[in-house]
Design a protein around this motif. Structure first.
Motif, PDB file in Angstrom:
ATOM      1  N   LYS A 111      42.091  47.948  41.825  1.00 29.51           N
ATOM      2  CA  LYS A 111      42.895  48.722  42.760  1.00 29.51           C
ATOM      3  C   LYS A 111      42.020  49.098  43.949  1.00 29.51           C
ATOM      4  CE  LYS A 111      46.105  51.556  44.399  1.00 29.51           C
ATOM      5  NZ  LYS A 111      47.343  51.064  45.042  1.00 29.51           N
ATOM      6  N   GLU A 112      42.263  48.451  45.082  1.00 29.45           N
ATOM      7  CA  GLU A 112      41.518  48.749  46.318  1.00 29.45           C
ATOM      8  C   GLU A 112      40.012  48.742  46.079  1.00 29.45           C
ATOM      9  OE1 GLU A 112      43.097  52.077  48.494  1.00 29.45           O
ATOM     10  OE2 GLU A 112      45.153  51.607  47.877  1.00 29.45           O
ATOM     11  N   SER A 113      39.550  47.680  45.454  1.00 30.71           N
ATOM     12  CA  SER A 113      38.130  47.541  45.125  1.00 30.71           C
ATOM     13  C   SER A 113      37.580  46.273  45.758  1.00 30.71           C
ATOM     14  CB  SER A 113      37.932  47.505  43.610  1.00 30.71           C
ATOM     15  OG  SER A 113      38.344  48.733  43.034  1.00 30.71           O
ATOM     16  N   SER A 114      36.263  46.238  45.966  1.00 32.42           N
ATOM     17  CA  SER A 114      35.653  45.130  46.706  1.00 32.42           C
ATOM     18  C   SER A 114      34.305  44.760  46.107  1.00 32.42           C
ATOM     19  CB  SER A 114      35.448  45.527  48.175  1.00 32.42           C
ATOM     20  OG  SER A 114      36.640  46.004  48.759  1.00 32.42           O
ATOM     21  N   GLY A 115      33.933  43.487  46.307  1.00 31.79           N
ATOM     22  CA  GLY A 115      32.579  43.041  46.007  1.00 31.79           C
ATOM     23  C   GLY A 115      32.244  42.919  44.544  1.00 31.79           C
ATOM     24  N   THR A 116      33.237  42.836  43.672  1.00 31.24           N
ATOM     25  CA  THR A 116      32.991  42.780  42.231  1.00 31.24           C
ATOM     26  C   THR A 116      32.892  41.330  41.761  1.00 31.24           C
ATOM     27  OG1 THR A 116      34.275  44.808  42.015  1.00 31.24           O
ATOM     28  CG2 THR A 116      33.801  43.601  39.995  1.00 31.24           C
ATOM     29  N   ILE A 117      32.053  41.096  40.753  1.00 33.85           N
ATOM     30  CA  ILE A 117      31.918  39.783  40.129  1.00 33.85           C
ATOM     31  C   ILE A 117      32.493  39.854  38.715  1.00 33.85           C
ATOM     32  CG2 ILE A 117      30.312  38.022  39.310  1.00 33.85           C
ATOM     33  CD1 ILE A 117      28.398  38.912  41.526  1.00 33.85           C
ATOM     34  N   VAL A 118      33.425  38.953  38.418  1.00 36.32           N
ATOM     35  CA  VAL A 118      34.022  38.839  37.079  1.00 36.32           C
ATOM     36  C   VAL A 118      33.618  37.473  36.547  1.00 36.32           C
ATOM     37  CG1 VAL A 118      36.147  38.863  35.745  1.00 36.32           C
ATOM     38  CG2 VAL A 118      35.929  40.326  37.766  1.00 36.32           C
ATOM     39  N   GLU A 119      32.730  37.439  35.551  1.00 31.14           N
ATOM     40  CA  GLU A 119      32.091  36.178  35.191  1.00 31.14           C
ATOM     41  C   GLU A 119      31.909  36.050  33.684  1.00 31.14           C
ATOM     42  OE1 GLU A 119      28.258  33.620  36.798  1.00 31.14           O
ATOM     43  OE2 GLU A 119      28.124  35.808  36.769  1.00 31.14           O
ATOM     44  N   GLY A 120      32.286  34.887  33.144  1.00 32.75           N
ATOM     45  CA  GLY A 120      31.985  34.563  31.759  1.00 32.75           C
ATOM     46  C   GLY A 120      32.753  35.348  30.726  1.00 32.75           C
ATOM     47  N   ASN A 121      33.861  35.954  31.120  1.00 39.40           N
ATOM     48  CA  ASN A 121      34.643  36.754  30.176  1.00 39.40           C
ATOM     49  C   ASN A 121      35.675  35.905  29.445  1.00 39.40           C
ATOM     50  OD1 ASN A 121      33.714  39.607  31.089  1.00 39.40           O
ATOM     51  ND2 ASN A 121      34.302  38.591  32.983  1.00 39.40           N
ATOM     52  N   GLU A 122      36.044  36.359  28.266  1.00 40.34           N
ATOM     53  CA  GLU A 122      37.125  35.740  27.524  1.00 40.34           C
ATOM     54  C   GLU A 122      38.254  36.748  27.441  1.00 40.34           C
ATOM     55  OE1 GLU A 122      37.729  33.365  23.298  1.00 40.34           O
ATOM     56  OE2 GLU A 122      35.774  33.477  24.284  1.00 40.34           O
ATOM     57  N   ILE A 123      39.355  36.448  28.118  1.00 38.60           N
ATOM     58  CA  ILE A 123      40.486  37.368  28.217  1.00 38.60           C
ATOM     59  C   ILE A 123      41.680  36.691  27.561  1.00 38.60           C
ATOM     60  CG2 ILE A 123      41.928  38.713  29.779  1.00 38.60           C
ATOM     61  CD1 ILE A 123      39.659  38.554  31.831  1.00 38.60           C
ATOM     62  N   ASP A 127      45.406  44.581  42.879  1.00 38.25           N
ATOM     63  CA  ASP A 127      46.240  45.285  43.853  1.00 38.25           C
ATOM     64  C   ASP A 127      45.371  45.665  45.052  1.00 38.25           C
ATOM     65  OD1 ASP A 127      48.259  46.631  45.134  1.00 38.25           O
ATOM     66  OD2 ASP A 127      48.318  48.324  43.751  1.00 38.25           O
ATOM     67  N   LEU A 128      45.652  45.073  46.198  1.00 36.98           N
ATOM     68  CA  LEU A 128      44.916  45.346  47.436  1.00 36.98           C
ATOM     69  C   LEU A 128      43.410  45.195  47.239  1.00 36.98           C
ATOM     70  CD1 LEU A 128      46.895  48.386  48.908  1.00 36.98           C
ATOM     71  CD2 LEU A 128      46.784  46.075  49.842  1.00 36.98           C
ATOM     72  N   SER A 129      43.020  44.128  46.580  1.00 34.12           N
ATOM     73  CA  SER A 129      41.600  43.864  46.341  1.00 34.12           C
ATOM     74  C   SER A 129      41.312  42.393  46.636  1.00 34.12           C
ATOM     75  CB  SER A 129      41.237  44.195  44.894  1.00 34.12           C
ATOM     76  OG  SER A 129      41.472  45.563  44.610  1.00 34.12           O
ATOM     77  N   PRO A 130      40.201  42.112  47.324  1.00 33.64           N
ATOM     78  CA  PRO A 130      39.212  43.057  47.847  1.00 33.64           C
ATOM     79  C   PRO A 130      39.779  43.899  48.991  1.00 33.64           C
ATOM     80  CG  PRO A 130      38.750  40.862  48.654  1.00 33.64           C
ATOM     81  CD  PRO A 130      39.854  40.716  47.662  1.00 33.64           C
ATOM     82  N   PHE A 131      39.288  45.136  49.071  1.00 31.47           N
ATOM     83  CA  PHE A 131      39.841  46.100  50.016  1.00 31.47           C
ATOM     84  C   PHE A 131      39.060  46.145  51.323  1.00 31.47           C
ATOM     85  CE2 PHE A 131      40.482  50.541  51.506  1.00 31.47           C
ATOM     86  CZ  PHE A 131      41.858  50.492  51.676  1.00 31.47           C
ATOM     87  N   GLN A 132      37.740  46.058  51.238  1.00 24.49           N
ATOM     88  CA  GLN A 132      36.925  46.128  52.448  1.00 24.49           C
ATOM     89  C   GLN A 132      37.007  44.817  53.232  1.00 24.49           C
ATOM     90  OE1 GLN A 132      35.581  48.796  53.569  1.00 24.49           O
ATOM     91  NE2 GLN A 132      35.806  50.094  51.777  1.00 24.49           N
ATOM     92  N   PRO A 133      37.030  44.885  54.555  1.00 25.86           N
ATOM     93  CA  PRO A 133      37.086  43.655  55.355  1.00 25.86           C
ATOM     94  C   PRO A 133      35.882  42.749  55.075  1.00 25.86           C
ATOM     95  CG  PRO A 133      37.531  45.598  56.711  1.00 25.86           C
ATOM     96  CD  PRO A 133      37.063  46.108  55.385  1.00 25.86           C
ATOM     97  N   ASP A 134      36.142  41.447  55.063  1.00 23.97           N
ATOM     98  CA  ASP A 134      35.100  40.426  54.882  1.00 23.97           C
ATOM     99  C   ASP A 134      34.388  40.528  53.534  1.00 23.97           C
ATOM    100  OD1 ASP A 134      35.593  39.440  57.482  1.00 23.97           O
ATOM    101  OD2 ASP A 134      34.276  40.977  58.328  1.00 23.97           O
ATOM    102  N   SER A 135      34.990  41.178  52.556  1.00 21.61           N
ATOM    103  CA  SER A 135      34.417  41.228  51.216  1.00 21.61           C
ATOM    104  C   SER A 135      35.205  40.298  50.303  1.00 21.61           C
ATOM    105  CB  SER A 135      34.439  42.659  50.663  1.00 21.61           C
ATOM    106  OG  SER A 135      35.770  43.105  50.503  1.00 21.61           O
ATOM    107  N   THR A 136      34.674  40.045  49.112  1.00 19.60           N
ATOM    108  CA  THR A 136      35.326  39.141  48.156  1.00 19.60           C
ATOM    109  C   THR A 136      35.328  39.754  46.770  1.00 19.60           C
ATOM    110  OG1 THR A 136      33.271  37.977  47.628  1.00 19.60           O
ATOM    111  CG2 THR A 136      34.586  37.098  49.451  1.00 19.60           C
ATOM    112  N   VAL A 137      36.160  39.188  45.921  1.00 23.11           N
ATOM    113  CA  VAL A 137      36.086  39.396  44.477  1.00 23.11           C
ATOM    114  C   VAL A 137      35.872  38.022  43.871  1.00 23.11           C
ATOM    115  CG1 VAL A 137      37.340  40.051  42.401  1.00 23.11           C
ATOM    116  CG2 VAL A 137      37.510  41.478  44.440  1.00 23.11           C
ATOM    117  N   GLU A 138      34.756  37.855  43.152  1.00 24.66           N
ATOM    118  CA  GLU A 138      34.389  36.559  42.575  1.00 24.66           C
ATOM    119  C   GLU A 138      34.856  36.506  41.121  1.00 24.66           C
ATOM    120  OE1 GLU A 138      32.811  34.105  44.182  1.00 24.66           O
ATOM    121  OE2 GLU A 138      32.447  35.187  46.062  1.00 24.66           O
TER     122      GLU A 138
END
Length: 448
Positions: free
Chosen positions: A282-294, A304-315
């Protein structure tokens, strides 16, 4: 009178100066400014007769703490003792798994208000059930403390850290009181607490594990079961969640108003229910999600509205999304998400948007394995010969009208989808394009 006036003025100035000085000395330093502020509500005191009869004949543990010199090691004789206990000096308490401290179902069992304190091998039980005074098994209000191999049960809140930094919580077991899920206390709560290590703990049948305004903490190899939020971050940056196992909770890991951080190599399963979600943003930025089993979640990842900061990513990379209702659900169209080398298999819906997408080009997809890919790999390079394009046909109905989600995968919806693909009544929505889909399923470590 002429002599008395200067004297009166001098006395008045001296009095004012003393009042100002006293006022300054009593001012509390705000949180995060190098000193701890008094942030707790006053906790009521209970007489012995107000506590459960099972503690009436027990020796108060506070007497042993008061007699122990600062910096010493206290090894109390095995047995049961009466709480509450307050520790306001550096102290090591070794219980060896044979010491129980019981507060008799009133107030908080133990409070640590000191630095460089170690608690090991204690059983804390029997807190009160007041949310107003945050009745808990253990309150920690100091830095550089170590909490190891503690057993906490029959408590409203488990471990409550406020303005506690550079501490270690390892190998502890926390269970809440037997209450409805929403009125249990949090198994572990961090508030303005930074740079802590939380590892190898078990938090079961609690409400949430939360971190508010708490940065750079590491949650490693913990087990969370049958709670609401396994971990809920709010305004908490650069936290690491790795190697944990979260089963049968409403939500696995939720990043709300956060920046940075990572969720790596976790197993999150059976996050079901109306709000069931493996990992949420939720309105979060710059997080890495890696190697998980979901696996077996209502929604694998909800954004929801993520990544929130301009020019940021969620990997989002190297994860396995299997047997979920929806693999990834985007509730907004901001883009900036990068999905690389993930596995999508057995999901009812691989990827969906909360409304009309119109945003396939905003997110990046490459090298993912799709179990519904219809192409070939003639040159045997492991990459499909043609791109994988996911379109929404009859799915648009429940994506645009959430109440229709109940009928998803029903025979009538399957028939509608077949007819739409055969002879579309309207142009389908493009959900995503993976230019280099994997043809063969990558080998994934069996974490679950």
């Amino acid at each position: 009178m002429a002599v008395l006036r200067p004297l009166a003025g001098l006395l008045l100035a001296t009095a004012l100066l003393s009042v100002i000085t006293v006022g300054k000395s009593e001012q509390q330093v705000p949180a995060g400014m190098g000193a701890r502020a008094d942030v707790d509500r006053p906790k009521p005191q209970y007489m012995l007769h107000e506590r459960a009869p099972r503690v009436h004949g027990l020796k108060p543990f506070q007497e042993l703490v008061d007699k122990a010199p600062a910096g010493s090691v206290l090894r109390p004789p095995p047995g049961a003792y009466a709480g509450p206990v307050s520790i306001d000096k550096p102290l090591t308490i070794e219980g060896g798994g044979q010491v129980t401290i019981d507060a008799g179902d009133k107030g908080t069992v133990m409070v640590v208000n000191a630095d460089h304190t170690t608690l090991r091998g204690l059983h804390l039980t029997g807190s009160g059930d007041s949310h107003d005074t945050d009745d808990s098994c253990l309150d920690v209000r100091g830095n550089h403390n170590t909490l190891e191999n503690l057993k906490l049960d029959n408590c409203l809140f488990g471990i409550d850290l406020k303005q506690t930094n550079h501490s270690v919580l390892r190998g502890n077991s926390v269970r809440s009181k037997d209450r409805e899920l929403g009125v249990r206390g949090d198994g572990l709560r961090l508030w303005y607490s930074h740079d802590n290590l939380i590892e190898q703990n078990e938090i079961i049948d609690s409400r949430d594990m939360v971190a508010w305004y708490s940065h750079r903490n590491t949650f490693r190899n913990n087990l969370g079961k049958r709670s609401r939020y396994s971990i809920h971050f709010m305004f908490a940056n650069e936290n690491i969640v790795e190697g944990n196992r979260f089963y049968d909770n409403a939500v696995g890991v939720y990043f709300m108003y956060t920046e940075g951080g990572a969720a790596r190599n976790n197993v999150i399963s059976h996050a079901t229910g109306a709000a069931g979600m493996g990992i949420g943003f939720k309105e979060s930025s710059g997080t890495i999600v890696e190697g998980n089993e979901i696996v077996y979640c209502a929604i694998g990842i909800g954004s929801d509205l993520s990544p929130f900061q301009p020019d940021s990513t969620v990997e989002i990379r190297h994860n396995r999304f299997a047997f979920n209702g929806i693999g990834i659900l985007f509730n907004s169209e901001v883009g900036g998400n990068r999905m690389v080398d993930n596995i999508f298999e057995g999901n009812l819906t691989q990827v969906a948007y909360g409304g009309r997408s119109g945003s396939a080009a905003k997110n990046f997809w490459e090298g993912n394995f799709w179990d519904d890919y219809l192409g070939f790999d003639r040159n045997k390079d492991g990459i499909g010969d043609q791109k994988h394009e996911l379109m929404a046909y009859a799915d648009q109905i429940w994506m645009e009208m959430p109440v229709a989600r109940f009928f998803r995968s029903s025979p009538v919806m399957e028939l509608l989808d077949f007819l739409e693909r055969l002879a579309p009544f309207s142009a389908p929505d493009q959900i995503l394009v993976d230019e280099k889909p994997r043809f063969a399923k990558p080998v994934q470590g069996g974490m679950s």
